[in-house]
Design a protein around this motif. Sequence first.
Motif, PDB file in Angstrom:
ATOM      1  N   GLU A   1       0.808  -1.221   0.000  1.00  0.00           N
ATOM      2  CA  GLU A   1       0.000   0.000   0.000  1.00  0.00           C
ATOM      3  C   GLU A   1       0.842   1.272   0.000  1.00  0.00           C
ATOM      4  OE1 GLU A   1      -3.549   0.266   0.873  1.00  0.00           O
ATOM      5  OE2 GLU A   1      -3.759  -1.853   0.413  1.00  0.00           O
TER       6      GLU A   1
ATOM      7  N   LYS B   1       6.443   8.711   4.086  1.00  0.00           N
ATOM      8  CA  LYS B   1       5.590   7.574   3.713  1.00  0.00           C
ATOM      9  C   LYS B   1       4.734   7.987   2.529  1.00  0.00           C
ATOM     10  CE  LYS B   1       2.547   4.185   5.819  1.00  0.00           C
ATOM     11  NZ  LYS B   1       2.078   3.600   7.072  1.00  0.00           N
TER      12      LYS B   1
ATOM     13  N   ARG C   1       1.863   6.878  -0.159  1.00  0.00           N
ATOM     14  CA  ARG C   1       0.819   5.911  -0.518  1.00  0.00           C
ATOM     15  C   ARG C   1       0.692   5.817  -2.031  1.00  0.00           C
ATOM     16  NH1 ARG C   1      -1.582   3.103   2.714  1.00  0.00           N
ATOM     17  NH2 ARG C   1      -1.181   3.775   4.823  1.00  0.00           N
TER      18      ARG C   1
ATOM     19  N   GLU D   1       8.745  12.185  11.938  1.00  0.00           N
ATOM     20  CA  GLU D   1       9.971  11.961  12.701  1.00  0.00           C
ATOM     21  C   GLU D   1      10.507  10.543  12.483  1.00  0.00           C
ATOM     22  OE1 GLU D   1      11.120  11.750  17.473  1.00  0.00           O
ATOM     23  OE2 GLU D   1       9.038  11.917  16.843  1.00  0.00           O
TER      24      GLU D   1
ATOM     25  N   ILE E   1      12.298   7.490  13.975  1.00  0.00           N
ATOM     26  CA  ILE E   1      12.575   6.926  15.304  1.00  0.00           C
ATOM     27  C   ILE E   1      13.768   5.971  15.170  1.00  0.00           C
ATOM     28  CG2 ILE E   1      11.622   5.632  17.275  1.00  0.00           C
ATOM     29  CD1 ILE E   1       9.956   8.155  16.591  1.00  0.00           C
TER      30      ILE E   1
ATOM     31  N   ASP F   1       2.797   3.249  12.299  1.00  0.00           N
ATOM     32  CA  ASP F   1       1.937   2.711  11.231  1.00  0.00           C
ATOM     33  C   ASP F   1       0.451   2.833  11.526  1.00  0.00           C
ATOM     34  OD1 ASP F   1       0.932   1.678   8.968  1.00  0.00           O
ATOM     35  OD2 ASP F   1       1.699  -0.350   9.232  1.00  0.00           O
TER      36      ASP F   1
HETATM   37  N1  LIG Z   1       8.666   6.937  12.040  1.00  0.00           N
HETATM   38  C1  LIG Z   1       9.422   5.891  11.767  1.00  0.00           C
HETATM   39  N2  LIG Z   1      10.679   5.794  12.277  1.00  0.00           N
HETATM   40  C2  LIG Z   1      11.465   4.731  11.999  1.00  0.00           C
HETATM   41  N3  LIG Z   1      11.108   3.730  11.175  1.00  0.00           N
HETATM   42  C3  LIG Z   1       9.878   3.774  10.624  1.00  0.00           C
HETATM   43  C4  LIG Z   1       8.963   4.837  10.890  1.00  0.00           C
HETATM   44  N4  LIG Z   1       7.831   4.629  10.187  1.00  0.00           N
HETATM   45  C5  LIG Z   1       8.012   3.485   9.527  1.00  0.00           C
HETATM   46  N5  LIG Z   1       9.236   2.955   9.776  1.00  0.00           N
HETATM   47  C6  LIG Z   1       9.813   1.712   9.233  1.00  0.00           C
HETATM   48  O1  LIG Z   1       9.198   1.423   7.995  1.00  0.00           O
HETATM   49  C7  LIG Z   1       8.459   0.193   8.087  1.00  0.00           C
HETATM   50  C8  LIG Z   1       7.171   0.318   7.288  1.00  0.00           C
HETATM   51  O2  LIG Z   1       6.398   1.396   7.799  1.00  0.00           O
HETATM   52  P1  LIG Z   1       4.818   1.271   7.991  1.00  0.00           P
HETATM   53  O3  LIG Z   1       4.552   0.067   8.850  1.00  0.00           O
HETATM   54  O4  LIG Z   1       4.299   2.580   8.427  1.00  0.00           O
HETATM   55  O5  LIG Z   1       4.377   1.010   6.499  1.00  0.00           O
HETATM   56  P2  LIG Z   1       3.494  -0.120   5.798  1.00  0.00           P
HETATM   57  O6  LIG Z   1       3.270  -1.263   6.721  1.00  0.00           O
HETATM   58  O7  LIG Z   1       4.094  -0.406   4.484  1.00  0.00           O
HETATM   59  O8  LIG Z   1       2.219   0.733   5.583  1.00  0.00           O
HETATM   60  P3  LIG Z   1       0.649   0.420   5.685  1.00  0.00           P
HETATM   61  O9  LIG Z   1       0.483  -0.729   6.678  1.00  0.00           O
HETATM   62  O10 LIG Z   1       0.081   1.715   6.208  1.00  0.00           O
HETATM   63  O11 LIG Z   1       0.217   0.099   4.308  1.00  0.00           O
HETATM   64  C9  LIG Z   1       8.259  -0.034   9.586  1.00  0.00           C
HETATM   65  O12 LIG Z   1       8.095  -1.394   9.904  1.00  0.00           O
HETATM   66  C10 LIG Z   1       9.533   0.542  10.173  1.00  0.00           C
HETATM   67  O13 LIG Z   1      10.589  -0.382  10.054  1.00  0.00           O
END
Ligand SMILES: Nc1ncnc2c1ncn2[C@@H]1O[C@H](COP(=O)(O)OP(=O)(O)OP(=O)(O)O)[C@@H](O)[C@H]1O
Length: 218
Positions: free
Chosen positions: A13, A29, A31, A83, A85, A148
Amino acid sequence: MIHNAQLIKQGAEAKVYLAPFCQRQTIIKERFTKAYRHPTLDKKLTSRRVVQEARCLSRCQKARIDTPTVYMVDTENYLIYMEYIEGCSVREYLVTPEGQTDAAQTKVAQEIGRALGLMHNIDVVHGDLTTSNLLMRNETGGSVVLIDFGLSYVSQLIEDKAVDLYVLERAFSSTHPNTEAMFEQILKAYGESGKASKQILKKLEDVRMRGRKRSMLG
Ligand SMILES: Nc1ncnc2c1ncn2[C@@H]1O[C@H](COP(=O)(O)OP(=O)(O)OP(=O)(O)O)[C@@H](O)[C@H]1O
């Protein structure tokens, strides 16, 4: 295209990048749009999800729940700047248990329970609680940060909050064997920090029962 960005996760996604922004390392991030949807509808749905995610993050932050600070939202390009992390996920922490003390694990469990209790107090339902979506902040010696919020929404329903906990319970049992005691500690801390947490924990028992019936029926 995001300048100087390093792709750190490509999901179904969204794409997640690490990039310098305003002189600091920032998570961006992005989308995707969906080619199979009507373009106008697609634009509307994708930007709505971006806004929803940013809103839930900000709502948590206002309530002093540790979540990444949102720096900027670009609904035209479906981007959230937030931010970065620095730290590892609770998943990584639990799969490499060498050198961990029981006291350290209890502290992590208490922090998770407390954070979830506070999040549900302000009616945010995460929608995708897994141990990968709980990060441990290096800066503060491992305090837990919720990330997330892509599937999150605002709801007052006890049922929605109980299902949120059930999703995490399933994630624990499928990914981390022998963590039942730790999950109990999470629920204990949750019970102590939430407004309606006792009712939610009661509802969790019904949700579990339904889950068991469903898996028996196949
Ligand atoms: N603010 C943050 N700081 C550090 N690492 C992050 C952060 N946001 C996301 N990540 C890293 O990126 C990975 C993917 O991010 P996230 O889980 O938000 O996306 P996604 O699962 O692909 O999205 P979604 O579930 O909304 O479709 C996380 O597991 C983490 O390792």
